[in-house]
Design a protein around this motif. Structure first.
Motif, PDB file in Angstrom:
ATOM      1  N   GLY A  32      48.774  47.146  37.056  1.00 45.04           N
ATOM      2  CA  GLY A  32      48.537  46.921  38.486  1.00 45.04           C
ATOM      3  C   GLY A  32      47.730  45.670  38.729  1.00 45.04           C
ATOM      4  O   GLY A  32      47.527  44.847  37.825  1.00 45.04           O
ATOM      5  N   GLU A  33      47.279  45.520  39.948  1.00 46.33           N
ATOM      6  CA  GLU A  33      46.410  44.385  40.266  1.00 46.33           C
ATOM      7  C   GLU A  33      45.096  44.545  39.511  1.00 46.33           C
ATOM      8  O   GLU A  33      44.513  45.628  39.485  1.00 46.33           O
ATOM      9  N   PRO A  34      44.604  43.487  38.865  1.00 44.35           N
ATOM     10  CA  PRO A  34      43.376  43.585  38.079  1.00 44.35           C
ATOM     11  C   PRO A  34      42.182  44.022  38.921  1.00 44.35           C
ATOM     12  O   PRO A  34      42.126  43.774  40.134  1.00 44.35           O
ATOM     13  N   ASP A  35      41.224  44.669  38.258  1.00 43.45           N
ATOM     14  CA  ASP A  35      40.012  45.107  38.956  1.00 43.45           C
ATOM     15  C   ASP A  35      39.210  43.926  39.489  1.00 43.45           C
ATOM     16  O   ASP A  35      38.560  44.022  40.533  1.00 43.45           O
ATOM     17  N   VAL A  36      39.234  42.816  38.755  1.00 49.19           N
ATOM     18  CA  VAL A  36      38.508  41.611  39.174  1.00 49.19           C
ATOM     19  C   VAL A  36      39.501  40.635  39.792  1.00 49.19           C
ATOM     20  O   VAL A  36      40.470  40.222  39.141  1.00 49.19           O
ATOM     21  N   ASP A  37      39.267  40.270  41.039  1.00 44.13           N
ATOM     22  CA  ASP A  37      40.194  39.395  41.761  1.00 44.13           C
ATOM     23  C   ASP A  37      40.186  37.986  41.164  1.00 44.13           C
ATOM     24  O   ASP A  37      39.182  37.538  40.585  1.00 44.13           O
ATOM     25  N   GLU A  38      41.315  37.301  41.327  1.00 42.86           N
ATOM     26  CA  GLU A  38      41.442  35.946  40.784  1.00 42.86           C
ATOM     27  C   GLU A  38      40.375  35.013  41.332  1.00 42.86           C
ATOM     28  O   GLU A  38      39.909  34.098  40.642  1.00 42.86           O
ATOM     29  N   SER A  39      39.962  35.225  42.574  1.00 37.00           N
ATOM     30  CA  SER A  39      38.964  34.349  43.199  1.00 37.00           C
ATOM     31  C   SER A  39      37.605  34.449  42.503  1.00 37.00           C
ATOM     32  O   SER A  39      36.773  33.558  42.648  1.00 37.00           O
ATOM     33  N   GLU A  40      37.387  35.526  41.759  1.00 36.89           N
ATOM     34  CA  GLU A  40      36.109  35.713  41.076  1.00 36.89           C
ATOM     35  C   GLU A  40      36.101  35.102  39.677  1.00 36.89           C
ATOM     36  O   GLU A  40      35.066  35.086  39.014  1.00 36.89           O
ATOM     37  N   LEU A  41      37.253  34.609  39.230  1.00 34.11           N
ATOM     38  CA  LEU A  41      37.336  34.035  37.892  1.00 34.11           C
ATOM     39  C   LEU A  41      36.992  32.550  37.916  1.00 34.11           C
ATOM     40  O   LEU A  41      37.344  31.838  38.849  1.00 34.11           O
ATOM     41  N   ASP A  42      36.307  32.101  36.888  1.00 34.05           N
ATOM     42  CA  ASP A  42      35.973  30.687  36.723  1.00 34.05           C
ATOM     43  C   ASP A  42      37.165  29.986  36.083  1.00 34.05           C
ATOM     44  O   ASP A  42      37.618  30.368  35.003  1.00 34.05           O
ATOM     45  N   GLU A  43      37.696  28.957  36.728  1.00 32.71           N
ATOM     46  CA  GLU A  43      38.855  28.239  36.192  1.00 32.71           C
ATOM     47  C   GLU A  43      38.600  27.732  34.781  1.00 32.71           C
ATOM     48  O   GLU A  43      39.502  27.703  33.946  1.00 32.71           O
ATOM     49  N   ASP A  44      37.357  27.309  34.511  1.00 32.23           N
ATOM     50  CA  ASP A  44      37.020  26.794  33.189  1.00 32.23           C
ATOM     51  C   ASP A  44      37.088  27.878  32.117  1.00 32.23           C
ATOM     52  O   ASP A  44      37.071  27.575  30.925  1.00 32.23           O
ATOM     53  N   HIS A  45      37.147  29.135  32.570  1.00 33.89           N
ATOM     54  CA  HIS A  45      37.252  30.232  31.612  1.00 33.89           C
ATOM     55  C   HIS A  45      38.685  30.770  31.535  1.00 33.89           C
ATOM     56  O   HIS A  45      39.000  31.561  30.638  1.00 33.89           O
ATOM     57  N   VAL A  46      39.544  30.374  32.441  1.00 36.29           N
ATOM     58  CA  VAL A  46      40.938  30.827  32.450  1.00 36.29           C
ATOM     59  C   VAL A  46      41.829  29.820  31.727  1.00 36.29           C
ATOM     60  O   VAL A  46      42.627  30.180  30.865  1.00 36.29           O
ATOM     61  N   TYR A  47      41.666  28.537  32.067  1.00 32.29           N
ATOM     62  CA  TYR A  47      42.542  27.489  31.534  1.00 32.29           C
ATOM     63  C   TYR A  47      41.902  26.842  30.316  1.00 32.29           C
ATOM     64  O   TYR A  47      40.719  26.488  30.331  1.00 32.29           O
ATOM     65  N   ASP A  48      42.706  26.681  29.272  1.00 34.25           N
ATOM     66  CA  ASP A  48      42.179  26.035  28.077  1.00 34.25           C
ATOM     67  C   ASP A  48      42.314  24.532  28.185  1.00 34.25           C
ATOM     68  O   ASP A  48      42.688  23.991  29.232  1.00 34.25           O
TER      69      ASP A  48
END
Length: 548
Positions: A273-289
């Protein structure tokens, strides 16, 4: 589709190392997707045959190419490009041969042209075979993976896990969840207490020490030859060229779950399902390598995710101090998780594997030792004999001095030079600093009486005319072995199936009949969920064939 040696389909065979019930559950999971479940199961079985060496990659590619193209519109498996390019080069050389170009001349032509791809001859094959545009082409702005040749032998991140000193606290699980924001129960990191025919764990409500339990720590193994990658039709599951990490590109993953079936270790998690933590709460520097590919943090709905070995840390996105470290390693109180470059003999995991007793001693004594400055201050004005020294320094007794000298006897100071973040190198360098302070104070480290008193040298037999031979490396090692212990085994999980995992375990090797039991700390105790427990209660991974 797949056939056995007689040419008949074998749908009943249990091929998965984790057993029949696990395999049946995976097949049921594939049936819930929109993709061909039988194709996924057969590809997974043959992918493991490839790693075992009983099926070549070219045979594997040919066997499923048409089915993969029919099902997904494209065959993006990693071996596809290499095999097709090799065949195109062969066809090109054959063409040159027909025009009378000799072998030496053909090689010269190929060398000057830089290979078939340099002049676009691959398009001939697509035109002649009726090929269509790929459904999984890279975006124009996305850079292709390029091998990193700047590191000599290259970087291959991996781990050494000391099972004999794991205390089952689950700190690594909590740290991983906090670092990557995966949903409850995804458990990229797992710690299982177990017992089998030869070892047992105490009752979870009645034990003297948490180290009395037998544990297995299960991250992703980041295999050098990963079967999960071989079955991915979209290049989503891939091995990063720069450092050998096996990752999932969330933007490319279509959620077919074939990788989940092909993984011998059961480490994949599907984001239902939709993740518990919304995408807006993620740090781009931690998502993209560093390549700009989304491979870290929790995945979006409908994709596969798993332990990543913290790739954005390794890229330096979170600071240079965290390169060569993972969240689970940083959180481990007994420091049984040692992460680093498996191609570097000075990295933490390789140093730990090479001399576990010395590494354990460094880990266990680091917090109890005085600083060089405090040691100098405590020794000021004191005599230089061993008894006076230990009387003057509160944090130093005769045993600790013996351990420090044993470390110094076994140390190679040139081997302490490394460009990587290595805790064990720092700890050993710190121990040698303390030895230097003792020597500067006047303690004679080559003194016969001192070394014999500390069991670091053999006493010569004067009646036999023997001479004192100085410090003994064998006795120094024996002293460290006695203090910290040497593991009874060093192994990799399911090493016999040829995946070449980059995680090495020390001690407590589970047997084939191992099964999970309750540990001293439950997942609920640390705010986590063990929602795979019904499956995991069936067993754990053993070297001769697991029953997980």
């Amino acid at each position: 589709m797949n056939f056995d040696d007689s040419g008949e389909r074998d749908d009943e065979e249990t091929f998965h190392p984790l057993g029949e019930s696990w395999q049946d559950g995976l097949e049921d999971a594939l049936e819930d997707t929109e993709y061909d479940a039988k194709l996924g199961m057969e590809m997974a079985k043959d992918a493991m045959r490839v790693t075992e060496g009983t099926l070549s990659e070219e045979e594997f590619y040919d066997r499923y190419h048409d089915d993969v193209v029919e099902e997904f519109g494209e065959d993006g498996r990693p071996m596809a490009e290499e095999i097709e390019q090799s065949r195109e080069e062969g066809r090109f050389e054959e063409t040159l041969s027909r025009f009378g170009v000799g072998e030496d001349s053909r090689r010269s032509v190929m060398k000057k042209m830089g290979g078939v791809g340099a002049v676009g001859l691959g398009a001939w094959g697509a035109t002649n075979s009726g090929g269509t545009e790929s459904a999984f082409l890279q975006d124009e702005d996305q850079e292709a993976d390029e091998p990193d040749d700047t590191n000599g032998d290259g970087v291959q991140w991996g781990m050494a896990l000391d099972l004999e000193h794991c205390d089952g606290c689950l700190s690594c699980v909590v740290a991983c969840a906090e670092e990557h924001d995966w949903d409850q129960g995804a458990n990229w990191m797992y710690v299982l207490a177990y017992e089998d025919d030869t070892v047992s764990s105490p009752d979870a409500d009645d034990f003297e020490s948490t180290e009395d339990f037998e544990y297995l720590i299960r991250p992703c193994q980041h295999c050098t030859d990963a079967p999960c990658e071989k079955v991915c039709p979209t290049t989503a599951r891939h091995t990063r060229d720069s450092d050998g990490l096996v990752l999932t590109d969330y933007d490319v993953c279509i959620g077919c779950r074939y990788c989940q079936v092909a993984c011998p270790y059961g480490v994949n998690y599907f984001q239902w399902g939709e993740p518990d933590v919304d995408e807006s709460e993620l740090d781009e520097d931690h998502v993209y390598d560093e390549r700009g590919r989304p491979v870290s943090a929790r995945g979006p709905r409908g994709v596969m995710e798993k332990c990543t070995f913290c790739p954005t840390r390794q890229d330096g996105s979170k600071g240079e101090d965290l390169v060569g470290r993972t969240a689970c390693e940083d959180a481990c109180p007994p420091e049984v998780i040692q992460f680093g470059n498996m191609n570097d003999p000075n990295s933490d995991p390789q140093r730990y594997i090479e001399n576990t007793a010395k590494s354990r001693t460094l880990v266990r004594t680091a917090s109890d030792l005085p600083t060089p400055e405090d040691l100098e201050a405590a020794l000021e004005g004191e005599d230089d004999d061993l008894e006076s020294i230990v009387d003057a320094v509160e944090d130093l007794d005769e045993e600790m001095v013996g351990l420090l000298l044993a470390i110094a006897i076994l140390s190679d100071e040139e081997g302490l030079e490394t460009d990587e973040n290595s805790t064990l190198v720092e700890q050993e360098a710190g121990a040698l600093e303390l030895v230097a302070v003792l020597e500067d104070h006047g303690l004679d480290l080559e003194d016969e009486e001192l070394l014999i008193e500390l069991d670091l040298a053999e006493e010569p037999d004067e009646d036999e005319g023997e001479e004192f031979e100085g410090a003994s490396e064998a006795l120094a090692q024996e002293r460290l072995d006695t203090f910290a212990g040497d593991p009874d085994s060093k192994f990799k999980l399911l090493e016999n199936i040829g995946t070449d995992p980059n995680v090495v375990y020390l001690g407590n090797e589970p047997g084939p009949n191992a099964h999970q039991v309750e540990g001293p700390v439950s997942y609920a105790d640390v705010g986590q969920t063990d929602n795979r427990k019904d499956v995991l209660d069936e067993g754990t991974v053993g070297i001769d064939g697991p029953s997980l």
